[in-house]
Design an enzyme around this catalytic site. Sequence first.
Site, PDB file in Angstrom:
ATOM      1  N   ARG A 119       0.834  -1.195   0.000  1.00 21.15           N
ATOM      2  CA  ARG A 119       0.000   0.000   0.000  1.00 21.15           C
ATOM      3  C   ARG A 119       0.873   1.252   0.000  1.00 21.15           C
ATOM      4  O   ARG A 119       2.027   1.226   0.448  1.00 21.15           O
ATOM      5  CB  ARG A 119      -0.977   0.024   1.184  1.00 21.15           C
ATOM      6  N   ASP A 168       7.283   5.245   6.231  1.00 18.20           N
ATOM      7  CA  ASP A 168       6.363   4.160   5.858  1.00 18.20           C
ATOM      8  C   ASP A 168       5.324   4.614   4.829  1.00 18.20           C
ATOM      9  O   ASP A 168       4.205   4.116   4.808  1.00 18.20           O
ATOM     10  CB  ASP A 168       5.675   3.586   7.108  1.00 18.20           C
ATOM     11  N   GLU A 187       9.046   0.558   3.751  1.00 18.07           N
ATOM     12  CA  GLU A 187       8.990  -0.310   4.931  1.00 18.07           C
ATOM     13  C   GLU A 187       8.496  -1.686   4.504  1.00 18.07           C
ATOM     14  O   GLU A 187       7.464  -1.790   3.847  1.00 18.07           O
ATOM     15  CB  GLU A 187       8.036   0.279   5.987  1.00 18.07           C
TER      16      GLU A 187
HETATM   17  P1  GTP Z   1       4.930   4.233  13.809  1.00 23.21           P
HETATM   18  O1  GTP Z   1       5.629   4.024  12.489  1.00 23.21           O
HETATM   19  O2  GTP Z   1       5.058   5.621  14.309  1.00 23.21           O
HETATM   20  O3  GTP Z   1       3.503   3.724  13.783  1.00 23.21           O
HETATM   21  O4  GTP Z   1       5.636   3.387  14.909  1.00 23.21           O
HETATM   22  P2  GTP Z   1       6.880   2.419  14.804  1.00 23.21           P
HETATM   23  O5  GTP Z   1       7.702   2.728  13.617  1.00 23.21           O
HETATM   24  O6  GTP Z   1       7.541   2.406  16.139  1.00 23.21           O
HETATM   25  O7  GTP Z   1       6.122   1.070  14.623  1.00 23.21           O
HETATM   26  P3  GTP Z   1       6.623  -0.385  14.309  1.00 23.21           P
HETATM   27  O8  GTP Z   1       7.749  -0.420  13.326  1.00 23.21           O
HETATM   28  O9  GTP Z   1       6.815  -1.139  15.584  1.00 23.21           O
HETATM   29  O10 GTP Z   1       5.284  -0.923  13.608  1.00 23.21           O
HETATM   30  C1  GTP Z   1       4.819  -0.380  12.426  1.00 23.21           C
HETATM   31  C2  GTP Z   1       3.705  -1.243  11.871  1.00 23.21           C
HETATM   32  O11 GTP Z   1       3.832  -2.618  12.253  1.00 23.21           O
HETATM   33  C3  GTP Z   1       2.313  -0.885  12.319  1.00 23.21           C
HETATM   34  O12 GTP Z   1       1.783   0.152  11.560  1.00 23.21           O
HETATM   35  C4  GTP Z   1       1.558  -2.196  12.103  1.00 23.21           C
HETATM   36  O13 GTP Z   1       1.248  -2.389  10.726  1.00 23.21           O
HETATM   37  C5  GTP Z   1       2.579  -3.222  12.495  1.00 23.21           C
HETATM   38  N1  GTP Z   1       2.487  -3.540  13.937  1.00 23.21           N
HETATM   39  C6  GTP Z   1       3.334  -3.135  14.904  1.00 23.21           C
HETATM   40  N2  GTP Z   1       2.937  -3.593  16.107  1.00 23.21           N
HETATM   41  C7  GTP Z   1       1.813  -4.309  15.908  1.00 23.21           C
HETATM   42  C8  GTP Z   1       0.923  -5.030  16.788  1.00 23.21           C
HETATM   43  O14 GTP Z   1       1.083  -5.109  17.995  1.00 23.21           O
HETATM   44  N3  GTP Z   1      -0.147  -5.641  16.199  1.00 23.21           N
HETATM   45  C9  GTP Z   1      -0.368  -5.600  14.864  1.00 23.21           C
HETATM   46  N4  GTP Z   1      -1.447  -6.238  14.393  1.00 23.21           N
HETATM   47  N5  GTP Z   1       0.438  -4.919  14.021  1.00 23.21           N
HETATM   48  C10 GTP Z   1       1.512  -4.279  14.523  1.00 23.21           C
HETATM   49 MG    MG Z   2       7.219   3.172  11.646  1.00 25.93          MG
END
Ligand code: GTP
Ligand code: MG
Length: 250
Positions: free
Chosen positions: A78, A107, A173
């Site tokens: 996406r 992302d 990502e």
């Molecule tokens: P952001 O990019 O700011 O949202 O945070 P981040 O970069 O710290 O997040 P991370 O890389 O841990 O996770 C990014 C993506 O992984 C999320 O948008 C989800 O698609 C997926 N994801 C992460 N944690 C979970 C979880 O606990 N459950 C599920 N279903 N998906 C998750």
């Molecule tokens: Mg992220």
Amino acid sequence: MQNWSFNDGVARLSRRSPVTGEVAGERTGSELEFVRELGGLLLMHKFAVDELLTKLRIWSEEFDYAHEHDPIEHIASRIKRPESIMQKLRRKGLPVTLASARDHLTDIAGVRVVCPFVSDVYLIRDLIRRNGMEIVQTKDYIAEPKPNGYRSLHLLIRVPVHLSDRVEKVTAEIQLRTIAMDFWAAVERKIFDKSGGAPRPEFSGELKAAADAAADLDARMKGLHELKALAREVVPDGIEGLGGEELPAR
Ligand code: GTP
Ligand code: MG
């Protein structure tokens, strides 16, 4: 991660009717300007996804042909919608500008690769690394699952996009996971996203237990996979109950 049509998305988010071209009045002038400016950036990210999908599909078919094992069960991709880009910038306290989206969001291009086995996840990671795409960040939630039980391998990669007059490196990502991890993540999202926020404490244990069951399933499937490989080595045509005729693929 749902597939998302690029043009539809821009039209929807600019509140412009794809039929009449009319713009609904809910967006402020600066928001509409932002959405308009975003077009080129989103297109570059779409190209990055296209380049990546082509490589992944080639490896999938190549391995299936050469090793009789397809390391990819399915792929989803996406491009982040302008609406979500604006929301994320605001959430992070960043200015809602093109430069800010380009510099701070990693992302905008998202690809999810679902594999049969954990070993396939790391195989795809290695193929990415070996084939001209730099991995700039790794979050290995398989080696270290999140407290709720979430498991997946997250990579930020730089994808070379071959334009007519230059090559641009675009960040994407990638989430790599097994079918069991994907099942857990998809259902967890459905249960808890819609009800808003984190699960109540009494659900957490059950959720974690379900994630552990998915991990156990991965381990058992790995065992079966290895047993089948061994059977092939010992008796190339397979031994009763292990090799031989297989059900046709779905
Ligand atoms: P952001 O990019 O700011 O949202 O945070 P981040 O970069 O710290 O997040 P991370 O890389 O841990 O996770 C990014 C993506 O992984 C999320 O948008 C989800 O698609 C997926 N994801 C992460 N944690 C979970 C979880 O606990 N459950 C599920 N279903 N998906 C998750
Ligand atoms: Mg992220």
